[in-house]
Design a protein around this motif. Structure first.
Motif, PDB file in Angstrom:
ATOM      1  N   VAL A 472       0.833  -1.201   0.000  1.00 35.85           N
ATOM      2  CA  VAL A 472       0.000   0.000   0.000  1.00 35.85           C
ATOM      3  C   VAL A 472       0.865   1.247   0.000  1.00 35.85           C
ATOM      4  O   VAL A 472       0.587   2.230  -0.711  1.00 35.85           O
ATOM      5  N   ALA A 473       1.933   1.220   0.798  1.00 35.02           N
ATOM      6  CA  ALA A 473       2.851   2.368   0.802  1.00 35.02           C
ATOM      7  C   ALA A 473       3.506   2.557  -0.562  1.00 35.02           C
ATOM      8  O   ALA A 473       3.658   3.693  -1.045  1.00 35.02           O
ATOM      9  N   GLU A 474       3.885   1.433  -1.209  1.00 39.07           N
ATOM     10  CA  GLU A 474       4.479   1.540  -2.548  1.00 39.07           C
ATOM     11  C   GLU A 474       3.477   2.120  -3.541  1.00 39.07           C
ATOM     12  O   GLU A 474       3.851   2.937  -4.410  1.00 39.07           O
ATOM     13  N   LEU A 475       2.222   1.684  -3.443  1.00 37.36           N
ATOM     14  CA  LEU A 475       1.207   2.209  -4.353  1.00 37.36           C
ATOM     15  C   LEU A 475       0.971   3.699  -4.132  1.00 37.36           C
ATOM     16  O   LEU A 475       0.743   4.457  -5.093  1.00 37.36           O
ATOM     17  N   ASP A 476       1.002   4.127  -2.882  1.00 35.11           N
ATOM     18  CA  ASP A 476       0.841   5.562  -2.612  1.00 35.11           C
ATOM     19  C   ASP A 476       1.969   6.365  -3.244  1.00 35.11           C
ATOM     20  O   ASP A 476       1.729   7.409  -3.870  1.00 35.11           O
ATOM     21  N   VAL A 477       3.202   5.859  -3.097  1.00 36.54           N
ATOM     22  CA  VAL A 477       4.343   6.550  -3.714  1.00 36.54           C
ATOM     23  C   VAL A 477       4.215   6.549  -5.230  1.00 36.54           C
ATOM     24  O   VAL A 477       4.461   7.563  -5.906  1.00 36.54           O
ATOM     25  N   LEU A 478       3.804   5.401  -5.795  1.00 32.43           N
ATOM     26  CA  LEU A 478       3.664   5.295  -7.245  1.00 32.43           C
ATOM     27  C   LEU A 478       2.568   6.228  -7.762  1.00 32.43           C
ATOM     28  O   LEU A 478       2.729   6.862  -8.816  1.00 32.43           O
ATOM     29  N   ALA A 479       1.459   6.310  -7.036  1.00 28.31           N
ATOM     30  CA  ALA A 479       0.371   7.202  -7.467  1.00 28.31           C
ATOM     31  C   ALA A 479       0.825   8.654  -7.471  1.00 28.31           C
ATOM     32  O   ALA A 479       0.538   9.410  -8.413  1.00 28.31           O
ATOM     33  N   ARG A 480       1.540   9.065  -6.442  1.00 31.42           N
ATOM     34  CA  ARG A 480       2.034  10.451  -6.399  1.00 31.42           C
ATOM     35  C   ARG A 480       3.036  10.707  -7.521  1.00 31.42           C
ATOM     36  O   ARG A 480       3.036  11.777  -8.144  1.00 31.42           O
ATOM     37  N   ARG A 481       3.868   9.705  -7.799  1.00 32.82           N
ATOM     38  CA  ARG A 481       4.853   9.885  -8.863  1.00 32.82           C
ATOM     39  C   ARG A 481       4.185   9.965 -10.231  1.00 32.82           C
ATOM     40  O   ARG A 481       4.597  10.747 -11.090  1.00 32.82           O
ATOM     41  N   VAL A 483       1.208  11.104 -10.856  1.00 31.32           N
ATOM     42  CA  VAL A 483       0.586  12.432 -10.969  1.00 31.32           C
ATOM     43  C   VAL A 483       1.639  13.483 -11.280  1.00 31.32           C
ATOM     44  O   VAL A 483       1.422  14.394 -12.099  1.00 31.32           O
ATOM     45  N   ALA A 484       2.807  13.354 -10.654  1.00 34.40           N
ATOM     46  CA  ALA A 484       3.853  14.354 -10.874  1.00 34.40           C
ATOM     47  C   ALA A 484       4.489  14.221 -12.259  1.00 34.40           C
ATOM     48  O   ALA A 484       4.879  15.229 -12.865  1.00 34.40           O
ATOM     49  N   GLU A 485       4.592  12.989 -12.758  1.00 34.69           N
ATOM     50  CA  GLU A 485       5.290  12.777 -14.035  1.00 34.69           C
ATOM     51  C   GLU A 485       4.361  12.833 -15.239  1.00 34.69           C
ATOM     52  O   GLU A 485       4.855  12.840 -16.380  1.00 34.69           O
ATOM     53  N   PRO A 487       2.449  15.190 -16.692  1.00 34.83           N
ATOM     54  CA  PRO A 487       2.639  16.269 -17.680  1.00 34.83           C
ATOM     55  C   PRO A 487       3.879  16.088 -18.537  1.00 34.83           C
ATOM     56  O   PRO A 487       3.840  16.305 -19.758  1.00 34.83           O
ATOM     57  N   ALA A 488       4.980  15.663 -17.907  1.00 35.51           N
ATOM     58  CA  ALA A 488       6.206  15.464 -18.675  1.00 35.51           C
ATOM     59  C   ALA A 488       6.059  14.320 -19.670  1.00 35.51           C
ATOM     60  O   ALA A 488       6.528  14.391 -20.812  1.00 35.51           O
ATOM     61  N   GLN A 489       5.386  13.236 -19.239  1.00 33.10           N
ATOM     62  CA  GLN A 489       5.181  12.102 -20.149  1.00 33.10           C
ATOM     63  C   GLN A 489       4.292  12.496 -21.323  1.00 33.10           C
ATOM     64  O   GLN A 489       4.546  12.101 -22.470  1.00 33.10           O
ATOM     65  N   LEU A 490       3.241  13.269 -21.048  1.00 31.75           N
ATOM     66  CA  LEU A 490       2.380  13.720 -22.133  1.00 31.75           C
ATOM     67  C   LEU A 490       3.151  14.600 -23.110  1.00 31.75           C
ATOM     68  O   LEU A 490       3.004  14.462 -24.341  1.00 31.75           O
ATOM     69  N   ALA A 491       3.976  15.493 -22.582  1.00 31.75           N
ATOM     70  CA  ALA A 491       4.759  16.359 -23.462  1.00 31.75           C
ATOM     71  C   ALA A 491       5.720  15.541 -24.313  1.00 31.75           C
ATOM     72  O   ALA A 491       5.884  15.798 -25.520  1.00 31.75           O
ATOM     73  N   ALA A 492       6.369  14.522 -23.700  1.00 29.85           N
ATOM     74  CA  ALA A 492       7.304  13.679 -24.457  1.00 29.85           C
ATOM     75  C   ALA A 492       6.564  12.906 -25.546  1.00 29.85           C
ATOM     76  O   ALA A 492       7.052  12.792 -26.683  1.00 29.85           O
ATOM     77  N   CYS A 493       5.388  12.367 -25.210  1.00 28.89           N
ATOM     78  CA  CYS A 493       4.612  11.629 -26.215  1.00 28.89           C
ATOM     79  C   CYS A 493       4.190  12.556 -27.361  1.00 28.89           C
ATOM     80  O   CYS A 493       4.252  12.160 -28.540  1.00 28.89           O
ATOM     81  N   GLU A 494       3.769  13.756 -27.040  1.00 34.61           N
ATOM     82  CA  GLU A 494       3.354  14.684 -28.088  1.00 34.61           C
ATOM     83  C   GLU A 494       4.530  15.087 -28.966  1.00 34.61           C
ATOM     84  O   GLU A 494       4.378  15.261 -30.190  1.00 34.61           O
ATOM     85  N   ARG A 495       5.721  15.234 -28.388  1.00 36.41           N
ATOM     86  CA  ARG A 495       6.908  15.534 -29.209  1.00 36.41           C
ATOM     87  C   ARG A 495       7.200  14.380 -30.156  1.00 36.41           C
ATOM     88  O   ARG A 495       7.538  14.598 -31.327  1.00 36.41           O
ATOM     89  N   ASP A 496       7.075  13.121 -29.643  1.00 36.14           N
ATOM     90  CA  ASP A 496       7.326  11.971 -30.518  1.00 36.14           C
ATOM     91  C   ASP A 496       6.307  11.913 -31.645  1.00 36.14           C
ATOM     92  O   ASP A 496       6.651  11.599 -32.803  1.00 36.14           O
TER      93      ASP A 496
END
Length: 508
Positions: A472-481, A483-485, A487-496
């Motif tokens: 559960v703690a790992e999932l909480d960390v993964l969910a926050r990550r 959410v944080a990543e 926008p960057a992933q969307l921008a990278a996908c759109e550039r590709d």
């Protein structure tokens, strides 16, 4: 993005990456587009690389068993571009025609002698061979079978021929679910790239055909990136994480209550079953004892308590065996390891030996009745002698002797019957005591077993609860990550996607 360790991905040679880029790219495909395709669609890079390799011809001869799996593979392979024509080995061909060969065997068995002989014959004819094992998804040990097949090839000096694992059923499932990652794992794209390499005619194979393949690879890569963008925007990963977290929290106790309830119910069931079994064994011993007492004489009756004690010891051993088997079965039903071997208690004692039987009024009455019956019998026997006057006096002693003998026999038989009844009553009372002691042994063993199984369940549930909290703690960390990543992933996908669009516009 696909995993390069999955069975359907053709590993790229790191030493030849630059050469591949220059051959694929050239003026038609820039290096940045090659990087995007290689990152998102490794099978597409393999296909483009195959188009640059010299082949043996446009046809492929299929050597395989004609079954449903082979038919499905033909169907799924026909959906790929460029289209690979699979010919039958019996089809006519010219003397100069040297088509490539696709040898297909089931993933559940290693290469046989006939197939090895076919491979050697085709290699001797300088034909290009693609070797594949179909249906690997149905066999857990397919990797070991693949390695054994490779070893058989190496034993014959064939070290440059790889075995490609493919699954037409996984490819069909991937097409139905529109899952590109599952399609990569099916290995069908890798097989198509290998066949394209075997049938390509080199750079002069046709600009139009190569352009069509390049356009398809770019479109497929763009579709994969678009699929990832849709997943990022819809929050599918976050929703999956939330669902997993809720499911884990629902089992936060690690199944402790369920396990303890199972232990209690199974122990109660074992107690009922064992009590019934002990009662049946004691009743069987009682029935056997009554039959033995009916056949015993006076000496055997005096020695019967020792015999019954030995029978009780054998009964105790049988009950211990039944208890051990039932304990193992109970642990299996609960889902835990069997308890440690328990200490065997000594056989229960029957108690004090039977007290001597005291003579009562009925014994004196039997003496009188026996004497009376004996005298009457004697008189009946010597009645003919009384007709002779000289023998009438002699018949009196005979009558008395016969009366005494008959009285002695009646009294002795009555005493033996009374002794037998007395001993039978003692046996019944002794076996009641034995049954009580054995039932007490069953109860004591099951109490210890219940405590041991409950302790085992608590240990396992505690370990699972700790693992659940950690997950559960790992999932909480993964969910926050995520959410944080995002926008960057969307921008990278759109550039590709922009890179692929520019490349497609240039090619068009």
């Amino acid at each position: 993005m696909p995993d390069s360790d999955s069975p359907g991905v053709l590993p790229a040679d790191a030493s030849s990456t630059g050469a591949v880029h220059s051959e694929i790219g050239g003026p038609a495909l820039p290096a940045e587009a090659v990087a995007v395709v290689e990152r998102w669609n490794p099978q597409g890079v393999a296909l483009l690389r195959a188009m640059e390799q010299p082949g043996t011809g446009a046809r492929v001869v299929l050597y395989a068993v004609d079954d449903a799996n082979t038919t499905l593979l033909r169907t799924e392979l026909a959906r790929f571009e460029p289209r690979i024509d699979l010919a039958d080995p019996a089809a006519p061909m010219s003397a100069d025609d040297r088509p490539a060969a696709l040898i297909l065997f089931d993933a559940g068995s290693v290469l046989g002698a006939d197939m090895l002989a076919l491979i050697e014959r085709l290699r001797a004819a300088d034909q290009r061979i693609v070797l594949a094992m179909n249906g690997f998804h149905a066999y857990q040990d397919w990797q070991a079978i693949r390695e054994r097949s490779r070893a058989l090839l190496a034993a014959r000096g064939i070290v440059d021929l790889d075995v490609l694992p493919v699954s037409a059923r996984l490819a069909a499932a991937a097409r139905a679910a529109d899952d590109s990652a599952l399609l990569d794992r099916s290995g069908l794209a890798a097989l198509h790239a290998a066949l394209a390499a075997a049938t390509a005619q080199g750079p002069a194979d046709g600009a139009q055909r190569r352009s069509a393949v390049l356009t398809r690879v770019l479109a497929d890569t763009k579709a994969r990136i678009t699929e990832q963008i849709t997943a990022l925007r819809s929050g599918t990963d976050s929703a999956r994480i939330r669902e997993e977290r809720v499911a884990l929290l629902a089992e936060r106790d690690g199944g402790r209550q369920t396990g303890l309830s199972a232990v209690r119910s199974q122990v109660q069931l074992a107690r009922v079953d064992l009590s019934t079994e002990v009662g049946a064994l004691v009743r069987a011993l009682h029935t056997r004892s009554r039959a033995e007492l009916d056949r015993c004489d006076r000496d055997e009756l005096r020695a019967y308590p020792q015999r019954l004690q030995q029978a009780a010891a054998d009964l105790s051993t049988a009950v211990d065996t039944v208890i051990d088997d039932r304990v193992i079965e109970t642990a299996r039903r609960v889902g835990t390891a069997a308890p440690a071997a328990r200490r065997r208690d000594p056989a229960p004692r029957l108690g004090p030996d039977p007290a001597p039987r005291h003579r009562g009024v009925e014994d004196h009455l039997m003496i009188a009745l026996g004497a009376s019956a004996g005298v009457g019998l004697g008189r009946l026997v010597v009645a003919p002698l009384s007709l002779v006057p000289t023998l009438d006096v002699a018949s009196v002693p005979v009558t008395l002797l016969l009366g005494a003998g008959a009285a002695y026999w009646v009294v002795r038989a009555r005493a033996q019957l009374a002794e037998r009844n007395h001993l039978s009553q003692w046996v019944a009372e002794a076996l009641v005591n034995i049954k009580a002691l054995l039932e007490q042994r069953v109860a004591a063993v099951l109490v210890d077993v219940e405590a041991e199984l409950a302790e085992h369940v608590i240990r396992e549930s505690t370990a699972r609860a700790v693992a659940v909290d950690r997950r559960v703690a790992e999932l909480d960390v993964l969910a926050r990550r995520l959410v944080a990543e995002r926008p960057a992933q969307l921008a990278a996908c759109e550039r590709d996607v922009a890179v692929l669009d520019r490349c497609a516009a240039t090619i068009g």
